[in-house]
Structures are given as C-alpha cells and as structure tokens.
Design an enzyme around this catalytic site. Structure first.
Site, PDB file in Angstrom:
ATOM      1  N   HIS A   1       7.846   6.847  -9.027  1.00  0.00           N
ATOM      2  CA  HIS A   1       6.888   7.813  -8.491  1.00  0.00           C
ATOM      3  C   HIS A   1       6.220   8.542  -9.653  1.00  0.00           C
ATOM      4  O   HIS A   1       6.724   9.523 -10.181  1.00  0.00           O
ATOM      5  CB  HIS A   1       7.589   8.809  -7.562  1.00  0.00           C
TER       6      HIS A   1
ATOM      7  N   ALA B   1      29.251  -1.138 -14.538  1.00  0.00           N
ATOM      8  CA  ALA B   1      29.087  -0.114 -13.509  1.00  0.00           C
ATOM      9  C   ALA B   1      28.438   1.136 -14.103  1.00  0.00           C
ATOM     10  O   ALA B   1      28.720   1.524 -15.243  1.00  0.00           O
ATOM     11  CB  ALA B   1      30.447   0.237 -12.914  1.00  0.00           C
TER      12      ALA B   1
ATOM     13  N   THR C   1      17.140  -0.009 -19.219  1.00  0.00           N
ATOM     14  CA  THR C   1      15.753   0.333 -19.518  1.00  0.00           C
ATOM     15  C   THR C   1      15.097  -0.676 -20.460  1.00  0.00           C
ATOM     16  O   THR C   1      13.880  -0.642 -20.640  1.00  0.00           O
ATOM     17  CB  THR C   1      15.666   1.726 -20.159  1.00  0.00           C
ATOM     18  N   LYS C   2      15.918  -1.546 -21.095  1.00  0.00           N
ATOM     19  CA  LYS C   2      15.399  -2.544 -22.030  1.00  0.00           C
ATOM     20  C   LYS C   2      16.015  -3.904 -21.723  1.00  0.00           C
ATOM     21  O   LYS C   2      17.027  -3.998 -21.016  1.00  0.00           O
ATOM     22  CB  LYS C   2      15.720  -2.133 -23.473  1.00  0.00           C
TER      23      LYS C   2
ATOM     24  N   SER D   1       0.842  -1.189   0.000  1.00  0.00           N
ATOM     25  CA  SER D   1       0.000   0.000   0.000  1.00  0.00           C
ATOM     26  C   SER D   1       0.878   1.240   0.000  1.00  0.00           C
ATOM     27  O   SER D   1       2.027   1.208   0.447  1.00  0.00           O
ATOM     28  CB  SER D   1      -0.935   0.024   1.220  1.00  0.00           C
TER      29      SER D   1
END
Length: 216
Positions: A136, A187, A192-193, A83
């Site tokens: 977020h 590093a 993202t893919k 939650s």
C-alpha cells in the site's frame, strides 16, 4: 470417584463417540470436496487432484493457474487484483499468479498480486505465510501522509520462487524477490532480497546463513 466425576467421564465418552477423529476427518474431506468443486471452474487453469480446505478470500481467479496435486489448508487468502480504488483514482493492473504442481500450503497463507507471482513445483509452506508482489503505497511523504487504505497499490517487481522450496511459519516474501530452487526460508523471516538456490535464509531482513550449493 464422585458422582460429578462419573457424569463427566460419561459425557466425555459420549462426546468421543459422536465426534471421533475419523468423523472429524470425514467432515473435513467433505468440506474440502465442496469448496474445491465450487472454486475450480473459476480459475484460469486448475490441475488434477488439487484442492482447497477453506478459502477465506478469493479475488481474480481468472488470473490464477494451479498445477496438479497442489493443496491449500484452511483460511486461505488468494488475490489477484486487476483494479483498486485509491483516493479518487481507480488503478488497473494485469496480475498473474502461477502455482506449480505438488505444492502444499499451510493454514492462514496469504498470496496476493498486482504484478506477477510464480511458484515452482513441490513448494511446502508453514502457517501464516505471506507472499506478495505489492504494498500500500511507497515510503515517500506523499504516500505516507495518506491513510494506508487509500494509498495506491505499488509493485517494486515480481516474485519468483523455484522448485523444492520450503518456507517456514510466519515468513513473508516481499516484492521483487527471486528464491532459487531448493532454498529454505526460516520461520519468521522477512525476505527482501534474492535468495540463492540451495541456501538457507533467516532473519528480518532475511540473510543467507547457509549456502548448500552443490560442490564440484
């Protein structure tokens, strides 16, 4: 040698006697034992000989499974959020984190889920690694016009990491990503893919710079 220098060397020798490397290691072992003993009953599953050095934040351990002989170094953030209050609304999730056996996580790692994170056996990470299936808010105006802390949590998809993967220092694994078996994440990479098995990915955003798939 001056009198002050003599006193300095005496002080260093006395300090070394009371705080030797062996004493330091024994102290860390005790801290690790106590931390693990307190935490392990809270988890959905907790394997044999797995351990925590120091947990900075633990959330939702009832949604987290850990295999055998998996270790976490100091200052771990491990969170499964069921939650979250965003603005005046309370969001509800069914998170799941599965971590395999014989994994070794470096210091200051952050693993956080509202959806699903699955990590295969024999993972090795450096320090300051982030693995997340959420963020977020999204990047539309409705969310960007709100304070980040008040934006709803959003997941674009689960994270799946295969076996024998090595993730370098300060790398970030973002939502909706699959990393294949035997891959290396350099590093500072921001993944993202999807990263194919037996390949090396580096950069921001990460790109495959070497494909080590077995040839036939």
């Amino acid at each position: 040698m001056t009198f002050a220098e003599t006193l300095y060397h005496i002080a260093v020798n006395i300090g070394s006697f009371f705080y030797s490397r062996k004493r330091h290691e024994r102290m860390l072992q005790r801290i690790c034992y106590i931390t693990t003993l307190r935490a392990k009953p809270l988890f959905k599953a907790f394997g044999h000989n797995s351990s925590f050095q120091k947990i900075e934040l633990l959330k939702g351990p009832e949604y987290i499974s850990i295999g055998n002989q998996t270790s976490f170094e100091k200052d771990l953030y491990l969170t499964a959020w069921d939650s979250y209050q965003a603005n005046n609304d309370i969001q509800h999730f069914t998170p799941e984190i599965k971590i395999g056996s014989n994994c070794h996580f470096g210091a200051f790692n952050h693993i956080t889920a509202i959806n699903s994170i699955e990590i295969g056996d024999n993972l090795l990470t450096g320090k300051n690694v982030t693995i997340t299936d959420n963020s977020h808010g999204s990047t539309d105006f409705e969310h960007l016009s709100v304070e980040p802390i008040l934006r709803p949590l959003v997941s674009k998809g689960p994270v799946k990491i295969g076996k024998n993967v090595w993730i370098g220092d300060k790398a970030t694994i973002l939502p909706n990503v699959t990393i294949g078996d035997g891959a290396v994440i350099a590093a500072n990479a921001v993944v993202t893919k999807d990263v194919p098995a037996y390949s090396v990915a580096a950069g921001n955003p990460a790109k495959v710079i070497k494909n080590g798939s077995p040839t036939r």
